[in-house]
Design a protein around this motif. Structure first.
Motif, PDB file in Angstrom:
ATOM      1  N   GLY A  28     -63.739  -2.707   3.791  1.00 35.15           N
ATOM      2  CA  GLY A  28     -62.664  -2.292   4.656  1.00 35.15           C
ATOM      3  C   GLY A  28     -63.392  -1.076   5.444  1.00 35.15           C
ATOM      4  N   LEU A  29     -63.157  -1.118   6.703  1.00 33.25           N
ATOM      5  CA  LEU A  29     -63.627  -0.268   7.561  1.00 33.25           C
ATOM      6  C   LEU A  29     -62.689   0.109   8.818  1.00 33.25           C
ATOM      7  CD1 LEU A  29     -66.197   1.696   8.281  1.00 33.25           C
ATOM      8  CD2 LEU A  29     -66.985  -0.230   9.823  1.00 33.25           C
ATOM      9  N   ARG A  30     -62.270   1.233   9.005  1.00 31.50           N
ATOM     10  CA  ARG A  30     -61.022   1.712   9.826  1.00 31.50           C
ATOM     11  C   ARG A  30     -61.867   3.135  10.630  1.00 31.50           C
ATOM     12  NH1 ARG A  30     -56.363   5.118   9.763  1.00 31.50           N
ATOM     13  NH2 ARG A  30     -54.787   4.284  11.287  1.00 31.50           N
ATOM     14  N   PHE A  31     -61.499   3.028  11.621  1.00 30.15           N
ATOM     15  CA  PHE A  31     -61.895   4.208  12.884  1.00 30.15           C
ATOM     16  C   PHE A  31     -60.292   4.653  13.114  1.00 30.15           C
ATOM     17  CE2 PHE A  31     -65.317   1.284  13.038  1.00 30.15           C
ATOM     18  CZ  PHE A  31     -66.358   2.214  12.861  1.00 30.15           C
ATOM     19  N   TYR A  32     -60.160   6.046  13.402  1.00 26.24           N
ATOM     20  CA  TYR A  32     -58.891   6.324  13.612  1.00 26.24           C
ATOM     21  C   TYR A  32     -59.057   7.958  14.488  1.00 26.24           C
ATOM     22  CZ  TYR A  32     -59.355   9.537   9.517  1.00 26.24           C
ATOM     23  OH  TYR A  32     -59.517  10.479   8.839  1.00 26.24           O
ATOM     24  N   PHE A  33     -57.982   8.063  15.299  1.00 24.85           N
ATOM     25  CA  PHE A  33     -58.100   9.411  15.963  1.00 24.85           C
ATOM     26  C   PHE A  33     -56.448   9.848  15.838  1.00 24.85           C
ATOM     27  CE2 PHE A  33     -55.956  11.219  19.936  1.00 24.85           C
ATOM     28  CZ  PHE A  33     -56.687  12.442  19.790  1.00 24.85           C
ATOM     29  N   THR A  34     -56.275  10.936  15.465  1.00 20.54           N
ATOM     30  CA  THR A  34     -55.067  11.670  15.361  1.00 20.54           C
ATOM     31  C   THR A  34     -54.986  13.117  16.136  1.00 20.54           C
ATOM     32  OG1 THR A  34     -54.568  10.936  13.351  1.00 20.54           O
ATOM     33  CG2 THR A  34     -53.430  12.717  13.887  1.00 20.54           C
ATOM     34  N   GLY A  35     -54.170  13.231  17.027  1.00 18.50           N
ATOM     35  CA  GLY A  35     -53.931  14.436  17.829  1.00 18.50           C
ATOM     36  C   GLY A  35     -52.526  15.024  17.803  1.00 18.50           C
ATOM     37  N   GLU A  36     -52.475  16.472  17.655  1.00 18.02           N
ATOM     38  CA  GLU A  36     -51.091  17.070  17.557  1.00 18.02           C
ATOM     39  C   GLU A  36     -50.982  17.943  18.876  1.00 18.02           C
ATOM     40  OE1 GLU A  36     -49.729  18.537  14.090  1.00 18.02           O
ATOM     41  OE2 GLU A  36     -50.877  16.936  12.776  1.00 18.02           O
ATOM     42  N   ASN A  37     -49.927  18.026  19.306  1.00 15.89           N
ATOM     43  CA  ASN A  37     -49.314  18.705  20.462  1.00 15.89           C
ATOM     44  C   ASN A  37     -50.126  18.619  21.765  1.00 15.89           C
ATOM     45  OD1 ASN A  37     -47.544  20.249  18.989  1.00 15.89           O
ATOM     46  ND2 ASN A  37     -49.142  21.386  18.109  1.00 15.89           N
ATOM     47  N   LEU A  38     -50.408  17.223  22.008  1.00 18.16           N
ATOM     48  CA  LEU A  38     -51.185  16.524  23.033  1.00 18.16           C
ATOM     49  C   LEU A  38     -50.704  17.046  24.383  1.00 18.16           C
ATOM     50  CD1 LEU A  38     -52.374  13.461  21.441  1.00 18.16           C
ATOM     51  CD2 LEU A  38     -53.576  15.490  21.420  1.00 18.16           C
ATOM     52  N   PHE A  39     -49.429  17.078  24.722  1.00 17.89           N
ATOM     53  CA  PHE A  39     -49.080  17.035  26.261  1.00 17.89           C
ATOM     54  C   PHE A  39     -47.451  17.422  25.986  1.00 17.89           C
ATOM     55  CE2 PHE A  39     -46.547  14.743  29.343  1.00 17.89           C
ATOM     56  CZ  PHE A  39     -47.207  15.439  30.372  1.00 17.89           C
ATOM     57  N   TYR A  40     -47.267  18.300  27.117  1.00 18.24           N
ATOM     58  CA  TYR A  40     -45.644  18.579  27.368  1.00 18.24           C
ATOM     59  C   TYR A  40     -45.277  18.517  28.862  1.00 18.24           C
ATOM     60  CZ  TYR A  40     -46.111  23.620  28.378  1.00 18.24           C
ATOM     61  OH  TYR A  40     -46.177  24.782  28.948  1.00 18.24           O
ATOM     62  N   ALA A  41     -44.153  18.021  29.226  1.00 17.96           N
ATOM     63  CA  ALA A  41     -43.849  18.223  30.571  1.00 17.96           C
ATOM     64  C   ALA A  41     -42.466  18.937  30.713  1.00 17.96           C
ATOM     65  CB  ALA A  41     -43.691  16.909  31.358  1.00 17.96           C
ATOM     66  N   SER A  42     -42.696  20.017  31.662  1.00 19.94           N
ATOM     67  CA  SER A  42     -41.310  20.926  31.747  1.00 19.94           C
ATOM     68  C   SER A  42     -41.246  21.451  33.150  1.00 19.94           C
ATOM     69  CB  SER A  42     -41.490  21.984  30.666  1.00 19.94           C
ATOM     70  OG  SER A  42     -40.370  22.637  30.812  1.00 19.94           O
ATOM     71  N   ALA A  43     -39.868  21.845  33.512  1.00 19.62           N
ATOM     72  CA  ALA A  43     -39.756  22.351  34.990  1.00 19.62           C
ATOM     73  C   ALA A  43     -40.481  23.940  34.877  1.00 19.62           C
ATOM     74  CB  ALA A  43     -38.471  22.682  35.179  1.00 19.62           C
ATOM     75  N   LEU A  44     -40.498  24.412  33.471  1.00 16.60           N
ATOM     76  CA  LEU A  44     -41.051  25.743  33.288  1.00 16.60           C
ATOM     77  C   LEU A  44     -42.542  25.783  33.858  1.00 16.60           C
ATOM     78  CD1 LEU A  44     -39.607  26.800  30.174  1.00 16.60           C
ATOM     79  CD2 LEU A  44     -38.888  27.674  32.065  1.00 16.60           C
ATOM     80  N   ARG A  45     -43.211  24.687  33.628  1.00 15.79           N
ATOM     81  CA  ARG A  45     -44.668  24.829  34.149  1.00 15.79           C
ATOM     82  C   ARG A  45     -44.822  25.049  35.658  1.00 15.79           C
ATOM     83  NH1 ARG A  45     -49.236  20.951  31.520  1.00 15.79           N
ATOM     84  NH2 ARG A  45     -49.180  22.029  29.535  1.00 15.79           N
ATOM     85  N   LYS A  46     -43.775  24.778  36.416  1.00 14.44           N
ATOM     86  CA  LYS A  46     -43.775  24.967  37.701  1.00 14.44           C
ATOM     87  C   LYS A  46     -43.662  26.855  37.786  1.00 14.44           C
ATOM     88  CE  LYS A  46     -41.543  20.814  39.344  1.00 14.44           C
ATOM     89  NZ  LYS A  46     -40.347  20.196  39.547  1.00 14.44           N
ATOM     90  N   ALA A  47     -43.234  27.382  37.078  1.00 11.66           N
ATOM     91  CA  ALA A  47     -43.116  28.748  37.095  1.00 11.66           C
ATOM     92  C   ALA A  47     -44.611  29.374  36.613  1.00 11.66           C
ATOM     93  CB  ALA A  47     -42.064  29.275  36.044  1.00 11.66           C
ATOM     94  N   THR A  48     -44.903  28.911  35.505  1.00 11.77           N
ATOM     95  CA  THR A  48     -46.082  29.333  34.894  1.00 11.77           C
ATOM     96  C   THR A  48     -46.762  28.553  33.608  1.00 11.77           C
ATOM     97  OG1 THR A  48     -47.137  30.912  33.244  1.00 11.77           O
ATOM     98  CG2 THR A  48     -44.703  30.870  33.008  1.00 11.77           C
ATOM     99  N   LYS A  49     -47.860  28.101  33.931  1.00  6.77           N
ATOM    100  CA  LYS A  49     -48.584  27.290  33.071  1.00  6.77           C
ATOM    101  C   LYS A  49     -48.590  27.444  31.539  1.00  6.77           C
ATOM    102  CE  LYS A  49     -53.550  28.510  33.906  1.00  6.77           C
ATOM    103  NZ  LYS A  49     -54.562  28.333  34.405  1.00  6.77           N
ATOM    104  N   TYR A  50     -48.369  28.777  31.559  1.00 10.15           N
ATOM    105  CA  TYR A  50     -48.512  29.120  30.067  1.00 10.15           C
ATOM    106  C   TYR A  50     -47.224  29.334  29.307  1.00 10.15           C
ATOM    107  CZ  TYR A  50     -52.919  30.918  31.579  1.00 10.15           C
ATOM    108  OH  TYR A  50     -54.071  31.152  32.199  1.00 10.15           O
ATOM    109  N   MET A  51     -46.070  28.801  29.850  1.00  7.82           N
ATOM    110  CA  MET A  51     -44.852  28.862  29.415  1.00  7.82           C
ATOM    111  C   MET A  51     -44.540  27.519  28.507  1.00  7.82           C
ATOM    112  SD  MET A  51     -41.963  30.469  28.599  1.00  7.82           S
ATOM    113  CE  MET A  51     -41.991  31.552  29.871  1.00  7.82           C
ATOM    114  N   ASP A  52     -44.115  27.613  27.199  1.00  8.37           N
ATOM    115  CA  ASP A  52     -43.866  26.307  26.549  1.00  8.37           C
ATOM    116  C   ASP A  52     -42.510  26.560  26.099  1.00  8.37           C
ATOM    117  OD1 ASP A  52     -43.452  24.683  24.324  1.00  8.37           O
ATOM    118  OD2 ASP A  52     -45.487  25.115  23.602  1.00  8.37           O
TER     119      ASP A  52
END
Length: 85
Positions: A28-52
């Protein structure tokens, strides 16, 4: 409006077919990728890019409303290979 869309966790993997692995004597041979907190979209991003939206908070102090900031979630990436003999 504090509505948002978040991609919290993503795992993608690919296992090589057994027929291809028989030649190199690996079961067996398996390649994988795992990512966390990759992306979010919010109306708050228009106010400031640092707002989560998950760490934003409102509080009252002295009769006035203040909008507080917090640290956003950190992104993390993991690449890996699983080999079975």
């Amino acid at each position: 409006n504090i509505g948002y869309f978040r991609l919290r966790n993503l795992t993608v993997g690919y296992s090589l077919p057994k027929k291809a692995l028989d030649k190199i004597k690996i079961s067996g041979l398996r390649f994988y990728f795992t990512g966390e907190n990759l992306f979010y979209a919010s109306a708050l991003r228009k106010a400031t890019k640092y707002m989560d939206p998950e760490v934003a908070y409102n509080f009252m102090s002295g009769g006035g409303a203040y909008f507080g900031y917090g640290y956003p979630y950190q992104k993390s990436f993991v690449f890996g290979i699983d080999v079975t003999f």
